[in-house]
Design an enzyme around this catalytic site. Sequence first.
Site, short mmCIF file in Angstrom:
data_model
loop_
_atom_site.label_atom_id
_atom_site.label_comp_id
_atom_site.label_asym_id
_atom_site.label_seq_id
_atom_site.Cartn_x
_atom_site.Cartn_y
_atom_site.Cartn_z
N ARG A 110 -9.64 -8.21 13.81
CA ARG A 110 -8.27 -8.56 14.18
C ARG A 110 -7.62 -7.40 14.93
NH1 ARG A 110 -4.95 -4.37 12.30
NH2 ARG A 110 -4.75 -4.31 10.04
N GLU A 209 3.13 -9.31 9.40
CA GLU A 209 3.55 -7.89 9.41
C GLU A 209 3.82 -7.41 10.84
OE1 GLU A 209 1.59 -5.04 6.72
OE2 GLU A 209 1.51 -3.67 8.42
N ARG A 213 -0.91 -11.32 14.94
CA ARG A 213 -2.18 -10.83 14.43
C ARG A 213 -3.21 -11.76 15.05
NH1 ARG A 213 -2.48 -7.23 9.81
NH2 ARG A 213 -0.77 -5.78 10.18
N CYS A 255 3.20 -0.81 10.83
CA CYS A 255 2.72 0.23 9.91
C CYS A 255 1.94 1.28 10.71
CB CYS A 255 1.82 -0.43 8.86
SG CYS A 255 1.13 0.73 7.67
N THR A 257 -0.51 2.90 9.98
CA THR A 257 -1.97 2.84 9.79
C THR A 257 -2.62 2.00 10.89
OG1 THR A 257 -1.82 0.85 8.41
CG2 THR A 257 -1.82 2.97 7.27
N ARG A 264 -8.76 -3.90 13.17
CA ARG A 264 -9.55 -3.76 11.94
C ARG A 264 -10.73 -4.71 12.08
NH1 ARG A 264 -10.18 -4.93 6.37
NH2 ARG A 264 -9.02 -6.89 6.49
N ARG A 293 -11.81 -3.10 0.97
CA ARG A 293 -10.69 -3.88 0.45
C ARG A 293 -11.25 -4.92 -0.51
NH1 ARG A 293 -6.16 -4.84 5.16
NH2 ARG A 293 -5.77 -2.64 5.53
N GLU A 298 -6.14 -7.10 0.96
CA GLU A 298 -5.72 -5.74 0.66
C GLU A 298 -5.18 -5.66 -0.77
OE1 GLU A 298 -2.61 -4.49 3.30
OE2 GLU A 298 -3.07 -2.37 2.98
#
Length: 340
Positions: A110, A209, A213, A255, A257, A264, A293, A298
């Site tokens: 993703r 988020e 995505r 985020c 990260t 990811r 994960r 997560e």
Amino acid sequence: MNPIVFPKHANSLVKKYLSQKVCTVLEHQKTDSGFTLAKAINSGLKNPDSAIGIYAGDAQSYKTFSLIFDPVISEYHKGVETLKHESDLTEIELPCLDPENKYIQSTRIRVARNLKGFCFPCYMKLFERRKLEKKILSTLSSLTGNLKGSYYSLELDDKEKLNPLKTKNLGFQKGDRFQDAAGINSDFPKYRGVYLSFDEQLMVWINEEDHLRIISLEKSSDISSVYKRLCQTVTALNQSLDFAWDSTYGNLTSCPTNIGTAMRAGVHIQLEKLEKNKDILFKLIKAYNLQIRGTCGEKTKIQNAVFDISNYQRFGVSESEILLNLHAGLVAIIKAEQNL
Ligand code: ARG
């Protein structure tokens, strides 16, 4: 503003780097849309078990609050001395990892994207979410070939029996307490949803988020094929959507990260022997800079020895480096499982 006091047992990166001095400089700053330090760190303050503890409310947050974002980014995306990012979305050929599907159950890659000119999900107003959903839907409707699909609004969930959001696990749920404290759940489930291609190998989550995505997935271990579909989709969407991008930070995400590639790439892999020899698995995960994960996402548990293994670092590396490294790590992990 009240003094910022993190609970004693909190261990987040934001707590580590938010010194009194940095706080004094940043507490009166605001981005053009009005996002503040207090809003950015609310999730870390409310959730002492946060690993990171900070979110960006808009693209400008990274520059306005760079005194706190930069050290967090440097520590999380290990090995990044000077902040700089270049992205390359070119397809890559990698040998199939597990042709008999003995270990790898599925592969998923993703990327997160946000659009220029809109606040990020933790700071979006209702009208912005509506406008954004409409804009993205009109772009998705122009996808062709194997990327064609339908949109399922999260608002329909309870009413429509045949809504795949009910019958299939599309993964998009109300955000956890970390996202909740950040503001990401505001007005949930309004103007959120999942686009699913007819072959069910492409999903696009809207207003989770991040604004988008984009997720490519297959029930196989064929990383190249999964990545190819992802590249096609991102390129097609980018023709009419203007993604929030910065020459230092790469793709800008909620985020820290996720900045940089915002990618990811990972697999669901069943490792019955390594589950009983976790020290060997953890060593390999560390050596290849990967992350584990839980089976259902997560911060969830491992069930049936099924691990979600993916890249840890997303910034300061290119997309192809991430994939090569993931591939090499998984070859080593499968070998270790076979040798036990
Ligand atoms: N805010 C959470 C923490 O600090 C999650 C961070 C990474 N995950 C994410 N979905 N952005 O632990």
